[in-house]
Design an enzyme around this catalytic site. Structure first.
Site, short mmCIF file in Angstrom:
data_model
loop_
_atom_site.label_atom_id
_atom_site.label_comp_id
_atom_site.label_asym_id
_atom_site.label_seq_id
_atom_site.Cartn_x
_atom_site.Cartn_y
_atom_site.Cartn_z
N GLY A 105 58.31 -17.57 64.46
CA GLY A 105 58.13 -18.04 65.83
C GLY A 105 57.75 -19.51 65.90
O GLY A 105 57.52 -20.17 64.87
N ALA A 106 57.67 -20.04 67.12
CA ALA A 106 57.35 -21.45 67.31
C ALA A 106 55.99 -21.81 66.72
O ALA A 106 55.85 -22.82 66.02
CB ALA A 106 57.40 -21.81 68.80
N VAL A 107 54.98 -21.00 66.99
CA VAL A 107 53.64 -21.30 66.46
C VAL A 107 53.59 -21.02 64.97
O VAL A 107 52.96 -21.76 64.20
CB VAL A 107 52.56 -20.50 67.21
CG1 VAL A 107 51.19 -20.72 66.58
CG2 VAL A 107 52.52 -20.91 68.68
N SER B 129 63.33 -9.96 61.04
CA SER B 129 63.36 -11.24 60.33
C SER B 129 63.21 -11.09 58.83
O SER B 129 63.35 -12.08 58.09
CB SER B 129 62.24 -12.16 60.86
OG SER B 129 62.43 -12.45 62.23
N ARG C 150 39.70 -12.13 71.89
CA ARG C 150 38.95 -13.29 72.38
C ARG C 150 37.65 -12.91 73.09
O ARG C 150 36.65 -13.59 72.94
CB ARG C 150 39.82 -14.14 73.31
CG ARG C 150 40.91 -14.91 72.59
CD ARG C 150 41.81 -15.62 73.58
NE ARG C 150 42.94 -16.26 72.90
CZ ARG C 150 44.07 -16.59 73.49
NH1 ARG C 150 44.24 -16.34 74.79
NH2 ARG C 150 45.04 -17.16 72.81
N CYS D 283 45.53 -21.75 74.79
CA CYS D 283 45.90 -23.17 74.67
C CYS D 283 45.33 -24.02 75.79
O CYS D 283 44.81 -25.12 75.55
CB CYS D 283 47.42 -23.31 74.63
SG CYS D 283 48.28 -22.51 76.00
N HIS E 194 50.94 -29.44 77.39
CA HIS E 194 50.40 -29.13 78.71
C HIS E 194 49.63 -30.32 79.27
O HIS E 194 49.07 -31.12 78.52
CB HIS E 194 49.44 -27.95 78.62
CG HIS E 194 50.08 -26.65 78.25
ND1 HIS E 194 51.44 -26.46 78.22
CD2 HIS E 194 49.52 -25.44 77.92
CE1 HIS E 194 51.69 -25.20 77.88
NE2 HIS E 194 50.54 -24.57 77.68
#
Length: 392
Positions: free
Chosen positions: A63-65, A91, A150, A186, A299
């Site tokens: 993935g991107a991260v 994958s 979290r 983020c 962002h």
């Protein structure tokens, strides 16, 4: 005096001739970086492979991260004696080049964490809830990028520049059991990188945040769809809307997170709850409005801060100039302030538009504008910095 950004400027590309989606994921130069620059090659050579380093696992590596995890590990010379590339069965078998060697992506299973010291997770909340505890049971310290843990009172929620003491009881050396550490959202990370130095000086009583969030926050597929839609709209075609229900190119809309019964969406409530936990202050008042804007990555956030004690804008500028991980771009004469384009692929959070809130008397309010790269400091970099703390 106002701090200018002249010393931090890099060549900028036009948004009408912007590099492709893959370029946005691969560049690694930084505004105001305090670390030395490395080769622009994606992952360089095997400089970080060391017998005395921890055994790593990267979950969600495709993935991107996940890909940004690898770039940050290489960029910061993070030491490791081995690294496992983990992803879904779809994958599995792919080859991923990293620091001069090709690694085979393995299907994520509980036994994937046998012998792993640190596991970096970015595969979504459901995967984290299932595999995070499995990794901990096998002795790994999990740094999780999802929202799964979290708000668990037993799990530290950490921004290393803000609240490193929250994870002070967790160290790699001498541990007998695994542990969980959560990476904040983020938007919360970018916000608190700027607000915390001011909070320490004058105590924030209330914070009003409006976010302008890039496609990167929704992952690689959203970034690809924004690029596709832009081409389609310019060609007069109907835009493809698979990731979002609304047209994203040349448009903006309320964040796509589910809306709760109180009218706030989940993204907005994350900022409320996470700020209180990170600052260990249940009384601080936070309200947020989160918006998706057609920006590829990074962002932006407009923040209004109300303080318990007076804080003038010049003092605030000096505080932010000295804050780790923050660069001030605040040149009123040239109307030069932070933009998402300038902080894309950069480590530091940029702050500008630092000005007194005229609606509050006695220097008890400030307005600031903040930009930060969601994939980098808002996700991968923050997680790697947490891992670095484990080695200290």
């Amino acid at each position: 005096m106002q701090a200018t950004a002249a010393a931090h400027r890099h060549h900028l590309y036009s948004p009408f001739t912007a590099p492709s989606f893959s370029h946005h994921l691969s560049q690694t130069t930084r505004i105001g970086s305090r670390r030395r620059r490395r080769s622009p090659a994606p992952f360089g050579v095997r400089m970080s492979l060391r017998d005395d380093g921890p055994a790593l696992a990267v979950v969600g590596v495709t993935g991107a991260v996940g890909q940004e995890f690898l770039r940050v590990l290489s960029d910061r010379d993070f030491p490791y004696r081995s690294i496992r590339m983990l992803a879904s069965h779809r994958s599995a078998g792919r080859l991923i080049p990293f620091e001069g060697r090709d690694y085979v992506v393995e299907e994520l299973r509980p036994e994937s964490f046998d012998g792993v010291d640190i596991a970096l997770f970015s595969a979504g909340g459901s995967i984290s809830k299932e595999m995070g505890p499995a990794a901990v049971e096998r002795g790994a310290i999990v740094v999780d990028n999802s929202s799964a843990f979290r708000m668990d009172p037993e799990v530290p929620l950490v921004i290393p520049e803000v609240n490193p003491d929250a994870m002070a009881h967790i160290r790699l050396n001498g541990r007998s059991n695994g542990a969980l550490i959560a990476n904040p959202n983020c938007s919360t990370i970018i916000c608190l990188m700027a607000a915390t130095p001011l909070h320490r000086h004058a105590k924030v009583m209330r914070m009003v945040v409006s976010t302008y969030q890039a496609a990167s926050g929704a992952g690689a597929a959203a970034m690809e769809e924004l690029e596709l839609q832009t081409r389609e709209v310019l060609d007069g075609k109907q835009p493809t809307c698979k990731i979002f229900k609304k047209q994203y190119a040349f448009n903006l809309f309320s964040h796509n997170a589910p809306v709760l019964s109180n009218g706030y969406n989940e993204e907005e409530m994350k900022m409320v709850k996470e700020t209180r936990k990170i600052w260990n202050d249940m009384d601080v008042k936070v309200t947020a409005t989160c918006i998706r804007v057609p920006v590829m990555r990074a962002h932006a956030e407009s923040m209004n801060l109300q303080f318990e004690n007076p804080l003038d804008e010049d003092t605030a500028r000096q505080i932010l100039n000295g804050a780790p991980g923050v660069v001030v771009i605040d040149d009123r004469t040239s109307n030069d302030f932070p933009t998402p384009l300038e902080v894309s692929n950069k480590d530091d959070v940029a702050v500008g538009r630092i000005r007194q809130d005229l609606s509050q008397d006695g220097n008890l309010g400030l307005d600031i504008f903040v930009c930060g790269d969601q994939i980098r400091k808002g996700a991968a970099l923050n997680a790697i910095q947490i891992a670095e703390k484990l080695l200290q």
